[in-house]
Scaffold this motif. Structure first.
Motif, PDB file in Angstrom:
ATOM      1  N   ILE A 235       0.830  -1.205   0.000  1.00 22.67           N
ATOM      2  CA  ILE A 235       0.000   0.000   0.000  1.00 22.67           C
ATOM      3  C   ILE A 235       0.865   1.255   0.000  1.00 22.67           C
ATOM      4  O   ILE A 235       0.587   2.221  -0.729  1.00 22.67           O
ATOM      5  CB  ILE A 235      -0.968  -0.003   1.188  1.00 22.67           C
ATOM      6  CG1 ILE A 235      -1.983  -1.146   1.037  1.00 22.67           C
ATOM      7  CG2 ILE A 235      -1.676   1.341   1.310  1.00 22.67           C
ATOM      8  CD1 ILE A 235      -2.855  -1.066  -0.186  1.00 22.67           C
ATOM      9  N   GLN A 239       0.624   4.003  -2.884  1.00 26.86           N
ATOM     10  CA  GLN A 239       0.240   5.385  -2.593  1.00 26.86           C
ATOM     11  C   GLN A 239       1.248   6.374  -3.183  1.00 26.86           C
ATOM     12  O   GLN A 239       0.858   7.415  -3.715  1.00 26.86           O
ATOM     13  CB  GLN A 239       0.113   5.578  -1.081  1.00 26.86           C
ATOM     14  CG  GLN A 239      -1.119   4.890  -0.493  1.00 26.86           C
ATOM     15  CD  GLN A 239      -1.123   4.871   1.013  1.00 26.86           C
ATOM     16  OE1 GLN A 239      -0.076   4.923   1.657  1.00 26.86           O
ATOM     17  NE2 GLN A 239      -2.312   4.774   1.608  1.00 26.86           N
ATOM     18  N   LEU A 253      -5.782   3.879  -1.987  1.00 22.61           N
ATOM     19  CA  LEU A 253      -5.386   2.561  -1.478  1.00 22.61           C
ATOM     20  C   LEU A 253      -5.455   2.578   0.037  1.00 22.61           C
ATOM     21  O   LEU A 253      -5.085   3.560   0.674  1.00 22.61           O
ATOM     22  CB  LEU A 253      -3.967   2.201  -1.937  1.00 22.61           C
ATOM     23  CG  LEU A 253      -3.705   2.129  -3.444  1.00 22.61           C
ATOM     24  CD1 LEU A 253      -2.249   1.758  -3.691  1.00 22.61           C
ATOM     25  CD2 LEU A 253      -4.623   1.120  -4.112  1.00 22.61           C
ATOM     26  N   ARG A 254      -5.910   1.469   0.612  1.00 25.20           N
ATOM     27  CA  ARG A 254      -6.017   1.347   2.069  1.00 25.20           C
ATOM     28  C   ARG A 254      -5.445   0.012   2.537  1.00 25.20           C
ATOM     29  O   ARG A 254      -5.624  -1.008   1.862  1.00 25.20           O
ATOM     30  CB  ARG A 254      -7.475   1.413   2.524  1.00 25.20           C
ATOM     31  CG  ARG A 254      -8.223   2.680   2.193  1.00 25.20           C
ATOM     32  CD  ARG A 254      -9.683   2.532   2.624  1.00 25.20           C
ATOM     33  NE  ARG A 254     -10.510   3.621   2.115  1.00 25.20           N
ATOM     34  CZ  ARG A 254     -11.839   3.598   2.089  1.00 25.20           C
ATOM     35  NH1 ARG A 254     -12.486   2.517   2.549  1.00 25.20           N
ATOM     36  NH2 ARG A 254     -12.519   4.615   1.604  1.00 25.20           N
ATOM     37  N   VAL A 255      -4.801   0.023   3.709  1.00 25.49           N
ATOM     38  CA  VAL A 255      -4.481  -1.233   4.397  1.00 25.49           C
ATOM     39  C   VAL A 255      -5.759  -1.648   5.108  1.00 25.49           C
ATOM     40  O   VAL A 255      -6.112  -1.095   6.155  1.00 25.49           O
ATOM     41  CB  VAL A 255      -3.325  -1.048   5.401  1.00 25.49           C
ATOM     42  CG1 VAL A 255      -3.025  -2.371   6.103  1.00 25.49           C
ATOM     43  CG2 VAL A 255      -2.076  -0.521   4.717  1.00 25.49           C
TER      44      VAL A 255
END
Length: 434
Positions: A235, A239, A253-255
């Motif tokens: 991620i 990013q 984008l995300r964790v």
């Protein structure tokens, strides 16, 4: 291993191979098996291999012996051992099943030298049983986070060298075998997006987004794309990639675990190379969640590795080498099993295709990249880990060629139960270029 009461290594080998097997094996005790001019030449360099095979008379014993250098094959390239794997597979007609008396004699010969502690490569992870005893129940959020980190957080630099600029760790789509990997990976991204047929301003969720290549490809088309992954390193890389592209208004984008995504009513959802980590017993729940995430008349594109034959319910569809060294808790299922679960979640499956040959070509390209960058890769992750990846990529390429595994794309539509005209739902025939 040698005194008068012991079996020679050549005798041990003869317990498992027919005398006319086309292989030459020279052992540390001076004994040999097979014709000296055989194309396949193997050297067993340490008695530790015998102890490994007694403790683990399966693929783990062989894999450990290869990784630790207890045997070697003439002409092998650790970055791409595919030719030698082909030769080893060709020995299968010459493998014989030992009698109980032969096995007892062999075990007694090895154990007569005492009980030896077997060495475990540093790159080997715990067994599935060991993970469970430490509270990592397969395919729970905690276990998934640990296993994803084991594989994907290895090193972004390591992956970038063999994956290439696309940073796409899934099957590419080739127009011809000579198509470059970068072009073929872009072809795959375009194929997925063309099948989903999203328009600028519509919303896409990419589950298991990797380093962000699909999200970025979608954002370049004006699609608002969200990607989620459990790998923090992936991620962070993605990013930064989004910032370089200037796509912050369209790409995110995300964790995050897919089970925690709060948004709903996506126009499209894709899952590219993610299902291998979900577990076949969880497929129904997974597709039920996808059904909730996508809006009526929205589309799902599921792309995953499959197996050629059904397995008994509950039996993991992966081998122990991959489980210990590459993908802990990995699990595969047949295409029919998967399609049934998509259907039972409420989707209409409108298209399915098998890209098996394309994945073999993809893996051969990755092996070539690993070979071209071998010194840098070894410096990054160590010789042992680099050797593991050379074996893993080449073995998977061979398995796709032998049709042990396949890779399928499933395109599905969430029907509108209120009964819109079919032309407003989706076109009557495929709308993408094949």
């Amino acid at each position: 291993m040698g005194n008068g009461k012991s079996m020679k290594v050549s005798e041990m080998i003869g317990t498992f191979l027919e005398p006319d097997a086309p292989v030459r094996i020279d052992a540390f005790d001076g004994s040999s098996f097979g014709p000296s001019d055989a194309d396949l030449q193997i050297s067993i360099t340490s008695p530790k291999m015998m102890y490994q095979l007694v403790h683990n008379p399966n693929e783990i014993g062989v894999a450990r012996s290869y990784i630790l250098g207890y045997f070697d094959i003439k002409g092998i390239d650790y970055a791409d051992p595919y030719p030698q794997l082909r030769q080893l597979v060709a020995l299968s007609p010459y493998v014989r099943k030992p009698s109980p008396a032969e096995l007892a004699r062999l075990a007694a010969a090895v154990l007569s030298h005492g009980i030896h502690k077997v060495e475990v490569p540093e790159s080997e992870g715990p067994s599935r049983f060991e993970r469970i005893t430490h509270g990592l129940i397969p395919h729970t959020e905690k276990a998934d986070s640990e296993t994803v980190s084991f594989h994907y957080d290895l090193s972004n630099e390591f992956y970038s060298r063999f994956l290439g600029p696309s940073m796409t760790y899934t099957c590419a789509v080739f127009d011809t075998p000579e198509t470059s990997l970068d072009v073929a990976q872009q072809r795959k991204l375009d194929l997925v997006l063309d099948k989903l047929d999203l328009k600028p301003g519509q919303r896409l969720l990419d589950i298991g987004c990797g380093w962000g290549s699909m999200v970025i490809a979608a954002a370049r088309r004006g699609i608002k794309a969200l990607g989620v992954s459990l790998s923090r390193e992936q991620i962070e890389y993605g990013q930064e990639w989004i910032r370089r592209e200037g796509l912050e208004d369209l790409a995110e984008l995300r964790v995050m675990d897919y089970r925690e995504v709060p948004e709903r009513d996506f126009d499209g959802v894709c899952s590219i190379g993610m299902m291998e980590h979900v577990g076949a017993k969880n497929y129904q729940h997974y597709f039920n969640e996808m059904f909730k995430l996508v809006k009526p008349m929205g589309r799902l594109l599921n792309h995953q590795i499959t197996i050629s034959h059904n397995r008994p319910n509950g039996r993991p569809g992966t081998d122990e080498f991959l489980d210990r060294y590459i993908f802990p808790d990995g699990d595969l299922a047949s295409p029919g099993f998967i399609e049934s679960r998509i259907h039972d979640a409420g989707f209409n499956v409108v298209h399915q295709e098998n890209l098996r040959q394309h994945y073999a070509l993809t893996l051969h390209n990755w092996n070539r990249n690993l070979k071209a960058n071998w010194d840098a890769e070894v410096a990054e992750v160590g010789f042992e880990r680099a050797k593991v990846y050379g074996l893993y990529l080449a073995a998977c390429a061979l398995n796709f060629e032998l049709d042990g595994i396949q890779v399928h794309q499933f395109l599905a539509v969430k029907p509108d139960r209120e009964g819109h005209p079919m032309g407003d739902w989706y076109p009557l025939r495929p709308w993408w270029k094949g």
